[in-house]
Design a protein around this motif. Structure first.
Motif, PDB file in Angstrom:
ATOM      1  N   ALA A  76       2.437  -1.795 -18.747  1.00  0.00           N
ATOM      2  CA  ALA A  76       1.266  -2.645 -19.002  1.00  0.00           C
ATOM      3  C   ALA A  76       0.611  -3.155 -17.721  1.00  0.00           C
ATOM      4  O   ALA A  76      -0.057  -4.178 -17.731  1.00  0.00           O
ATOM      5  N   MET A  77       0.792  -2.438 -16.614  1.00  0.00           N
ATOM      6  CA  MET A  77       0.072  -2.805 -15.391  1.00  0.00           C
ATOM      7  C   MET A  77      -1.398  -2.510 -15.621  1.00  0.00           C
ATOM      8  O   MET A  77      -1.755  -1.524 -16.270  1.00  0.00           O
ATOM      9  N   SER A  78      -2.248  -3.354 -15.115  1.00  0.00           N
ATOM     10  CA  SER A  78      -3.677  -3.145 -15.279  1.00  0.00           C
ATOM     11  C   SER A  78      -4.425  -3.532 -14.019  1.00  0.00           C
ATOM     12  O   SER A  78      -3.851  -4.033 -13.060  1.00  0.00           O
ATOM     13  N   LEU A  79      -5.720  -3.282 -14.057  1.00  0.00           N
ATOM     14  CA  LEU A  79      -6.608  -3.648 -12.956  1.00  0.00           C
ATOM     15  C   LEU A  79      -7.017  -5.098 -13.136  1.00  0.00           C
ATOM     16  O   LEU A  79      -7.193  -5.559 -14.258  1.00  0.00           O
ATOM     17  N   SER A  80      -7.205  -5.795 -12.048  1.00  0.00           N
ATOM     18  CA  SER A  80      -7.759  -7.142 -12.144  1.00  0.00           C
ATOM     19  C   SER A  80      -9.276  -7.022 -12.072  1.00  0.00           C
ATOM     20  O   SER A  80      -9.820  -5.930 -11.917  1.00  0.00           O
ATOM     21  N   ASP A  81      -9.947  -8.141 -12.160  1.00  0.00           N
ATOM     22  CA  ASP A  81     -11.402  -8.152 -12.015  1.00  0.00           C
ATOM     23  C   ASP A  81     -11.822  -8.325 -10.562  1.00  0.00           C
ATOM     24  O   ASP A  81     -12.991  -8.549 -10.284  1.00  0.00           O
ATOM     25  N   SER A  82     -10.874  -8.236  -9.653  1.00  0.00           N
ATOM     26  CA  SER A  82     -11.217  -8.423  -8.246  1.00  0.00           C
ATOM     27  C   SER A  82     -10.719  -7.250  -7.415  1.00  0.00           C
ATOM     28  O   SER A  82      -9.789  -6.548  -7.783  1.00  0.00           O
ATOM     29  N   TRP A  83     -11.363  -7.052  -6.274  1.00  0.00           N
ATOM     30  CA  TRP A  83     -11.002  -5.976  -5.371  1.00  0.00           C
ATOM     31  C   TRP A  83      -9.670  -6.269  -4.701  1.00  0.00           C
ATOM     32  O   TRP A  83      -9.317  -7.411  -4.451  1.00  0.00           O
ATOM     33  N   TRP A  84      -8.950  -5.208  -4.382  1.00  0.00           N
ATOM     34  CA  TRP A  84      -7.803  -5.313  -3.495  1.00  0.00           C
ATOM     35  C   TRP A  84      -8.368  -5.116  -2.094  1.00  0.00           C
ATOM     36  O   TRP A  84      -9.020  -4.123  -1.806  1.00  0.00           O
ATOM     37  N   LEU A  85      -8.158  -6.088  -1.243  1.00  0.00           N
ATOM     38  CA  LEU A  85      -8.743  -6.055   0.092  1.00  0.00           C
ATOM     39  C   LEU A  85      -7.663  -5.780   1.134  1.00  0.00           C
ATOM     40  O   LEU A  85      -6.825  -6.641   1.409  1.00  0.00           O
ATOM     41  N   PRO A  86      -7.666  -4.574   1.705  1.00  0.00           N
ATOM     42  CA  PRO A  86      -6.593  -4.181   2.619  1.00  0.00           C
ATOM     43  C   PRO A  86      -6.528  -5.019   3.888  1.00  0.00           C
ATOM     44  O   PRO A  86      -5.475  -5.103   4.515  1.00  0.00           O
ATOM     45  N   GLU A  87      -7.624  -5.665   4.269  1.00  0.00           N
ATOM     46  CA  GLU A  87      -7.616  -6.448   5.511  1.00  0.00           C
ATOM     47  C   GLU A  87      -7.018  -7.842   5.332  1.00  0.00           C
ATOM     48  O   GLU A  87      -6.752  -8.530   6.313  1.00  0.00           O
ATOM     49  N   ARG A  88      -6.782  -8.258   4.112  1.00  0.00           N
ATOM     50  CA  ARG A  88      -6.204  -9.586   3.875  1.00  0.00           C
ATOM     51  C   ARG A  88      -4.757  -9.634   4.340  1.00  0.00           C
ATOM     52  O   ARG A  88      -4.020  -8.651   4.269  1.00  0.00           O
ATOM     53  N   GLU A  89      -4.344 -10.794   4.780  1.00  0.00           N
ATOM     54  CA  GLU A  89      -2.989 -10.983   5.297  1.00  0.00           C
ATOM     55  C   GLU A  89      -1.916 -10.714   4.251  1.00  0.00           C
ATOM     56  O   GLU A  89      -0.846 -10.196   4.560  1.00  0.00           O
ATOM     57  N   ASN A  90      -2.205 -11.035   2.965  1.00  0.00           N
ATOM     58  CA  ASN A  90      -1.198 -10.849   1.919  1.00  0.00           C
ATOM     59  C   ASN A  90      -1.252  -9.464   1.271  1.00  0.00           C
ATOM     60  O   ASN A  90      -0.548  -9.205   0.298  1.00  0.00           O
ATOM     61  N   ALA A  91      -2.078  -8.556   1.789  1.00  0.00           N
ATOM     62  CA  ALA A  91      -2.159  -7.198   1.232  1.00  0.00           C
ATOM     63  C   ALA A  91      -0.863  -6.449   1.545  1.00  0.00           C
ATOM     64  O   ALA A  91      -0.346  -6.506   2.665  1.00  0.00           O
ATOM     65  N   CYS A  92      -0.334  -5.763   0.562  1.00  0.00           N
ATOM     66  CA  CYS A  92       0.892  -4.980   0.735  1.00  0.00           C
ATOM     67  C   CYS A  92       0.671  -3.929   1.827  1.00  0.00           C
ATOM     68  O   CYS A  92      -0.279  -3.142   1.758  1.00  0.00           O
ATOM     69  N   GLY A  93       1.556  -3.910   2.811  1.00  0.00           N
ATOM     70  CA  GLY A  93       1.448  -2.955   3.910  1.00  0.00           C
ATOM     71  C   GLY A  93       1.608  -1.513   3.456  1.00  0.00           C
ATOM     72  O   GLY A  93       0.905  -0.622   3.933  1.00  0.00           O
ATOM     73  N   ALA A  94       2.515  -1.271   2.511  1.00  0.00           N
ATOM     74  CA  ALA A  94       2.728   0.095   2.014  1.00  0.00           C
ATOM     75  C   ALA A  94       1.515   0.564   1.206  1.00  0.00           C
ATOM     76  O   ALA A  94       1.138   1.743   1.278  1.00  0.00           O
ATOM     77  N   CYS A  95       0.882  -0.338   0.436  1.00  0.00           N
ATOM     78  CA  CYS A  95      -0.354   0.017  -0.275  1.00  0.00           C
ATOM     79  C   CYS A  95      -1.457   0.337   0.730  1.00  0.00           C
ATOM     80  O   CYS A  95      -2.219   1.285   0.545  1.00  0.00           O
ATOM     81  N   ARG A  96      -1.523  -0.439   1.815  1.00  0.00           N
ATOM     82  CA  ARG A  96      -2.520  -0.211   2.860  1.00  0.00           C
ATOM     83  C   ARG A  96      -2.325   1.161   3.491  1.00  0.00           C
ATOM     84  O   ARG A  96      -3.290   1.912   3.688  1.00  0.00           O
ATOM     85  N   GLU A  97      -1.081   1.528   3.783  1.00  0.00           N
ATOM     86  CA  GLU A  97      -0.791   2.842   4.363  1.00  0.00           C
ATOM     87  C   GLU A  97      -1.168   3.964   3.405  1.00  0.00           C
ATOM     88  O   GLU A  97      -1.764   4.965   3.821  1.00  0.00           O
ATOM     89  N   ALA A  98      -0.814   3.816   2.120  1.00  0.00           N
ATOM     90  CA  ALA A  98      -1.155   4.844   1.117  1.00  0.00           C
ATOM     91  C   ALA A  98      -2.664   4.964   0.970  1.00  0.00           C
ATOM     92  O   ALA A  98      -3.202   6.071   0.875  1.00  0.00           O
TER      93      ALA A  98
END
Length: 126
Positions: A76-98
């Motif tokens: 049941a994972m889904s999309l939020s109504d907001s962008w995932w922003l790779p430059e944010r400090e709390n952005a997952c590093g592995a997601c950023r690499e992928a």
């Protein structure tokens, strides 16, 4: 290609994603259009993943198959109504690499606004 589980409609639209570059193609709809949205840069391409069990202090990018780009899978994972922003400090590093690897897979010649055109069935054509 992976077909998104879209509820059936009167227009019989299907959504397909390339497993390699994650490009999406819409097929069907009212005018039986084949729509290929254009390339978007990383900061405009991914929505934030939402699911019970994902840590609240880390922002993950939603991929496909109920998975984040870094491979966390939750039912049941889904999309939020907001962008995932790779430059944010709390952005997952592995997601950023992928996301960076996937971004590199888009050919430079296919990154312009007109590179991925939509085609509609002509009236009277079958």
């Amino acid at each position: 290609m992976w077909q998104w589980p879209v509820p059936p409609t009167a227009w019989e639209e299907q959504l397909w994603s390339c497993l390699w570059c994650h490009a999406v193609t819409h097929v069907g709809g009212e005018w039986f259009e084949i729509a290929r949205p254009p390339y978007l840069p990383m900061e405009m391409r991914w929505e934030r993943a939402v699911a019970d069990g994902l840590p609240a202090d880390v922002s993950h990018a939603f991929g496909i198959f109920d998975k984040t780009l870094c491979g966390i899978e939750q039912d049941a994972m889904s999309l939020s109504d907001s962008w995932w922003l790779p430059e944010r400090e709390n952005a997952c590093g592995a997601c950023r690499e992928a996301a960076a690897v996937i971004d590199e897979r888009w050919p430079q010649a296919m990154r312009g606004e007109d590179a991925r055109l939509s085609v509609a069935r002509r009236p009277g054509a079958s």
